[in-house]
Design an enzyme around this catalytic site. Structure first.
Site, PDB file in Angstrom:
ATOM      1  N   THR A 155       3.229  33.100  11.461  1.00  0.00           N
ATOM      2  CA  THR A 155       3.902  34.415  11.824  1.00  0.00           C
ATOM      3  C   THR A 155       3.214  35.177  12.968  1.00  0.00           C
ATOM      4  O   THR A 155       2.143  35.040  13.230  1.00  0.00           O
ATOM      5  CB  THR A 155       4.087  35.416  10.778  1.00  0.00           C
TER       6      THR A 155
ATOM      7  N   VAL B 110      -5.825  32.658  10.815  1.00  0.00           N
ATOM      8  CA  VAL B 110      -5.059  32.547   9.649  1.00  0.00           C
ATOM      9  C   VAL B 110      -3.219  32.435   9.998  1.00  0.00           C
ATOM     10  O   VAL B 110      -2.752  31.702   9.395  1.00  0.00           O
ATOM     11  CB  VAL B 110      -5.362  33.781   8.749  1.00  0.00           C
ATOM     12  N   CYS B 111      -3.163  33.504  10.952  1.00  0.00           N
ATOM     13  CA  CYS B 111      -1.773  33.742  11.117  1.00  0.00           C
ATOM     14  C   CYS B 111      -0.761  32.463  11.302  1.00  0.00           C
ATOM     15  O   CYS B 111       0.482  32.175  10.870  1.00  0.00           O
ATOM     16  CB  CYS B 111      -1.473  34.625  11.891  1.00  0.00           C
ATOM     17  N   GLY B 112      -1.581  31.519  12.163  1.00  0.00           N
ATOM     18  CA  GLY B 112      -0.707  30.220  12.395  1.00  0.00           C
ATOM     19  C   GLY B 112      -1.279  29.233  11.869  1.00  0.00           C
ATOM     20  O   GLY B 112      -1.188  27.882  12.096  1.00  0.00           O
ATOM     21  N   ASP B 113      -1.969  29.422  10.676  1.00  0.00           N
ATOM     22  CA  ASP B 113      -2.410  28.400   9.700  1.00  0.00           C
ATOM     23  C   ASP B 113      -1.624  27.426   8.980  1.00  0.00           C
ATOM     24  O   ASP B 113      -0.895  27.929   8.277  1.00  0.00           O
ATOM     25  CB  ASP B 113      -3.731  28.974   8.982  1.00  0.00           C
TER      26      ASP B 113
END
Lengths: 182, 163
Positions: A154, B45-48
């Site tokens: 996101t 994290v966000c694109g993990d």
């Protein structure tokens, strides 16, 4: 079956989507977002700026993509926005969640409740709505539609149905190109 | 060596899943397995990729598929990452000899000394049914995995319907 091409948006924009802008705008931007995701929080003001810049040329759609294990408040926040939607207050709630992300993230569930009051949501009605399975199902269905469309994190963006690989900073240029060609 | 392709038998392996436990691929015979090789622990994290897969375990479960993630990081790094990110699937340590399993699957990056970003879907009898090598910096998402699992399921039920 080794080849694998990322599919385009598999769930077309429909009547039950959260939409800003005209249905006949030449460009439709769909965001798959998580309310507790810092990258989505960073994209938010840029998206507002883009909406102002492109005006009637742009239709904006928001769909839920909460990464609940990484962001424990992402799902409760999404539920709150969906409950607000039933009171025709989706966008005020959506905006409040992103504009105050750092604050409520730090205060947990209590931080979120401040949003209900700030936006003026009928809390009893929201609580009733959240006891039914509909909101849960909607969020899951948004999420799985995103996964099927190749959303890998996101925020995930689609312009006129095509997935954008770059980050939100590249959106304005891409939209300008699409408007020109329209 | 190129990435192992569909139709090949998935090479068996035994790797550490925690500092004092091991996991073998053969333990999952009779179930479907998703192998996700990835370059390194502690990416943002966000694109993990693993954060996304972590949200899909129930979905994978509908296809009776177990997710196993593999990198060359040590078991202690994996343990810390798992706890931090609340992963609910095993992270296997291809640590000693380094990258040996990634090499067997044709997804070891010699230059950087890490596993490439690659996905394998393995069926109940241990045969690779789908594989995909993603550019190193690109999170492949999960749509390819779900499509492969779906195709396998409909293939199986078709056979059952015929016999």
């Amino acid at each position: 079956m080794n080849a694998h091409q990322a599919p385009d948006l598999v769930v077309p924009v429909a009547a039950n989507d959260h939409v800003q802008g005209h249905a006949n705008a030449p460009v439709t931007l769909v965001e798959y977002g998580d309310y507790q995701c810092p990258a989505c929080g960073m994209a938010y003001p840029e998206l507002k700026r883009i909406q102002r810049e492109f005006g009637a040329n742009l239709r904006f759609v928001f769909r839920n993509f909460p990464l609940s294990e990484a962001h424990p408040l992402a799902r409760p926040a999404a539920e709150m926005a969906e409950a607000a939607a039933l009171q025709h207050q989706f966008w005020p709630m959506h905006d409040w969640l992103y504009e105050n992300q750092e604050e409520w993230s730090a205060y947990g569930a209590e931080g979120l409740e401040a949003g209900l009051r700030a936006v003026g949501i009928d809390e009893a009605a929201a609580a009733r709505a959240l006891r039914k399975p509909d909101i849960d199902q909607r969020i899951r269905s948004d999420f799985m539609g995103g996964v099927r469309s190749g959303v890998n994190g996101t925020p995930g963006f689609f312009l006129n149905g095509h997935r954008c690989e770059g980050d939100f900073r590249s959106l304005a240029g891409l939209i300008a190109g699409l408007v020109e060609r329209a | 060596m190129a990435i192992l392709s569909a139709g090949k038998a998935a090479p068996d392996f035994t790797l550490r899943s925690t500092p004092d436990q091991t996991v073998s691929l053969s333990e999952f015979r009779g179930r479907n397995v998703i192998l996700a090789f990835y370059p390194a622990d502690w990416s943002p994290v966000c694109g993990d990729e693993l954060a996304l897969f972590n949200e899909l375990l129930e979905e994978f479960g509908k296809y009776d598929a177990q997710l196993l993630a593999i990198s060359v990081d040590g078991a202690w790094s994996h343990a810390a990452l798992s706890r931090d990110r609340k992963y609910h699937f095993p992270l296997l340590s291809d640590f000693e000899p380094k990258g040996a399993v990634a090499r067997k699957y044709g997804v070891y990056d010699e230059k950087d000394g890490v596993a490439e970003r690659a996905l394998f879907v393995i069926d109940r009898s241990g045969v690779i049914r789908w594989s995909y090598l993603s550019p190193m910096g690109v999170n492949p998402g999960a749509d390819g995995i779900l499509k492969a699992l779906e195709a396998m399921q409909s293939g199986t039920s078709l056979k059952q319907a015929v016999s």
